[in-house]
Scaffold this motif. Structure first.
Motif, mmCIF file in Angstrom:
data_model
loop_
_atom_site.group_PDB
_atom_site.id
_atom_site.type_symbol
_atom_site.label_atom_id
_atom_site.label_comp_id
_atom_site.label_asym_id
_atom_site.label_seq_id
_atom_site.Cartn_x
_atom_site.Cartn_y
_atom_site.Cartn_z
ATOM 1 N N ALA A 1 0.457 -1.116 0.208
ATOM 2 C CA ALA A 1 -0.139 -0.087 0.322
ATOM 3 C C ALA A 1 0.774 1.005 0.325
ATOM 4 O O ALA A 1 0.724 2.138 -1.041
ATOM 5 C CB ALA A 1 -0.769 -0.050 1.638
ATOM 6 N N GLN A 2 2.101 1.513 1.188
ATOM 7 C CA GLN A 2 2.919 2.100 0.772
ATOM 8 C C GLN A 2 3.404 2.664 -0.461
ATOM 9 O O GLN A 2 3.553 4.001 -1.105
ATOM 10 C CB GLN A 2 4.109 2.041 1.963
ATOM 11 C CG GLN A 2 3.598 2.182 2.868
ATOM 12 C CD GLN A 2 4.346 2.323 4.100
ATOM 13 O OE1 GLN A 2 5.874 1.722 3.624
ATOM 14 N NE2 GLN A 2 3.892 2.764 5.865
ATOM 15 N N GLU A 3 3.997 1.319 -1.452
ATOM 16 C CA GLU A 3 4.805 1.362 -2.424
ATOM 17 C C GLU A 3 3.360 2.085 -2.915
ATOM 18 O O GLU A 3 3.613 2.794 -4.139
ATOM 19 C CB GLU A 3 4.908 -0.003 -2.750
ATOM 20 C CG GLU A 3 6.474 -0.359 -2.785
ATOM 21 C CD GLU A 3 6.758 -1.460 -2.219
ATOM 22 O OE1 GLU A 3 6.452 -2.072 -3.507
ATOM 23 O OE2 GLU A 3 7.292 -1.853 -1.462
ATOM 24 N N SER A 4 1.934 1.362 -3.278
ATOM 25 C CA SER A 4 0.887 2.317 -4.433
ATOM 26 C C SER A 4 1.089 4.262 -3.981
ATOM 27 O O SER A 4 0.556 4.283 -5.224
ATOM 28 C CB SER A 4 0.391 1.094 -4.386
ATOM 29 O OG SER A 4 0.244 -0.589 -3.994
ATOM 30 N N ALA A 5 1.021 3.715 -3.144
ATOM 31 C CA ALA A 5 0.934 5.593 -2.721
ATOM 32 C C ALA A 5 1.709 6.433 -3.051
ATOM 33 O O ALA A 5 1.890 7.089 -3.773
ATOM 34 C CB ALA A 5 0.418 5.715 -1.205
ATOM 35 N N GLU A 6 3.174 5.589 -2.884
ATOM 36 C CA GLU A 6 4.091 6.808 -2.944
ATOM 37 C C GLU A 6 3.619 6.714 -5.210
ATOM 38 O O GLU A 6 4.643 7.426 -5.682
ATOM 39 C CB GLU A 6 5.698 6.008 -2.813
ATOM 40 C CG GLU A 6 6.498 6.492 -2.860
ATOM 41 C CD GLU A 6 6.909 8.588 -2.815
ATOM 42 O OE1 GLU A 6 7.765 8.939 -3.436
ATOM 43 O OE2 GLU A 6 6.425 8.217 -1.738
ATOM 44 N N GLU A 7 3.824 5.421 -5.525
ATOM 45 C CA GLU A 7 3.911 5.644 -6.880
ATOM 46 C C GLU A 7 2.352 6.436 -7.914
ATOM 47 O O GLU A 7 2.748 7.022 -8.359
ATOM 48 C CB GLU A 7 3.111 4.001 -7.536
ATOM 49 C CG GLU A 7 3.300 4.002 -9.023
ATOM 50 C CD GLU A 7 3.340 2.365 -9.320
ATOM 51 O OE1 GLU A 7 2.823 2.342 -10.799
ATOM 52 O OE2 GLU A 7 3.881 1.761 -8.682
ATOM 53 N N VAL A 8 1.278 6.239 -6.791
ATOM 54 C CA VAL A 8 0.278 7.150 -7.511
ATOM 55 C C VAL A 8 0.885 8.972 -6.797
ATOM 56 O O VAL A 8 0.691 9.627 -7.842
ATOM 57 C CB VAL A 8 -1.007 6.714 -6.623
ATOM 58 C CG1 VAL A 8 -1.972 8.268 -6.635
ATOM 59 C CG2 VAL A 8 -1.568 5.489 -6.543
ATOM 60 N N ARG B 1 4.319 9.773 -6.993
ATOM 61 C CA ARG B 1 4.170 10.513 -8.115
ATOM 62 C C ARG B 1 4.173 10.248 -9.527
ATOM 63 O O ARG B 1 4.945 10.709 -10.160
ATOM 64 C CB ARG B 1 5.908 9.244 -8.375
ATOM 65 C CG ARG B 1 6.736 9.374 -7.301
ATOM 66 C CD ARG B 1 8.489 8.000 -7.495
ATOM 67 N NE ARG B 1 7.582 7.119 -8.182
ATOM 68 C CZ ARG B 1 7.799 6.354 -6.728
ATOM 69 N NH1 ARG B 1 7.863 6.370 -5.732
ATOM 70 N NH2 ARG B 1 7.436 4.753 -7.923
ATOM 71 N N ASN B 2 3.130 9.554 -9.739
ATOM 72 C CA ASN B 2 2.341 10.028 -11.521
ATOM 73 C C ASN B 2 1.439 11.352 -11.097
ATOM 74 O O ASN B 2 1.602 11.795 -12.130
ATOM 75 C CB ASN B 2 1.378 8.591 -11.658
ATOM 76 C CG ASN B 2 2.499 7.776 -12.040
ATOM 77 O OD1 ASN B 2 3.390 7.681 -12.061
ATOM 78 N ND2 ASN B 2 1.649 6.130 -11.433
ATOM 79 N N ALA B 3 0.905 11.316 -9.741
ATOM 80 C CA ALA B 3 0.232 12.582 -9.770
ATOM 81 C C ALA B 3 1.018 13.482 -9.846
ATOM 82 O O ALA B 3 0.325 14.900 -10.505
ATOM 83 C CB ALA B 3 -0.322 12.895 -8.441
ATOM 84 N N GLN B 4 2.554 14.207 -9.715
ATOM 85 C CA GLN B 4 3.464 14.965 -9.346
ATOM 86 C C GLN B 4 3.606 15.021 -10.828
ATOM 87 O O GLN B 4 3.633 16.674 -11.490
ATOM 88 C CB GLN B 4 4.236 14.882 -8.743
ATOM 89 C CG GLN B 4 4.002 15.137 -7.236
ATOM 90 C CD GLN B 4 5.491 15.112 -6.391
ATOM 91 O OE1 GLN B 4 6.511 13.884 -6.594
ATOM 92 N NE2 GLN B 4 5.170 15.449 -5.319
#
Length: 165
Positions: free
Chosen positions: A74-81, A83-86
């Motif tokens: 979940a943390q990795e997914s949140a971080e990826e989301v 990064r993608n949002a940025q």
């Protein structure tokens, strides 16, 4: 190998001269058998309980491990989301800046074109005004000349002669 209650019960002692009181020994052995059976039962219950608790502990450890893995995912997914949002936000900002620059450049180009057209119209109006003024002055000059008086007098005489006939 440990003693069982049956071993205690079946134990035979040799009789000696002036030995112990047989009833007292048997009574004592019966008490030992009862206590020993109780201890063995308690040991088995505790062993079963420890086994059950070990299984539960293993189950909860598996759940804990699964939850930890899930948290990491979940943390990795949140971080990826994030990064993608940025990245998407940066792309949107760049696109907006390009559009803003294009709009500003288009507006400046239109403004320059309108200014040039306005200057051209001012020049044309000035030329028109000057020509019109020259035309009017030429017409006034023609009206002010003596030739006009002669033309009007001659034509007036001819008309009067025409009316006279």
């Amino acid at each position: 190998m440990p003693l069982t209650p049956l071993d205690i019960h079946n134990k035979e002692f040799t009789r000696g001269f002036r030995g112990y009181d047989e009833d007292e020994v048997n009574e004592f052995l019966d008490q030992i058998i009862k206590d020993y059976e109780a201890v063995l039962r308690e040991k088995k219950e505790l062993f079963d309980r420890v086994t059950d608790l070990d299984e539960k502990l293993e189950h909860f450890q598996n759940i804990e491990e699964t939850l930890n893995k899930s948290i990491l995912v979940a943390q990795e997914s949140a971080e990826e989301v994030r990064r993608n949002a940025q990245k998407e936000a940066q792309l949107i900002v760049k696109e907006a800046e390009k559009n803003a620059d294009r709009i500003i450049n288009d507006a400046l180009a239109k403004s320059r074109k309108i200014m040039l057209e306005m200057e051209e119209l001012k020049k044309q109006a000035s030329v028109y005004k000057m020509r019109f003024k020259m035309l009017i002055e030429a017409q006034l000059e023609m009206l002010n000349t003596d030739d006009w008086d002669e033309v009007t007098e001659d034509s007036g005489d001819e008309r009067s002669e025409e009316y006279a006939e």
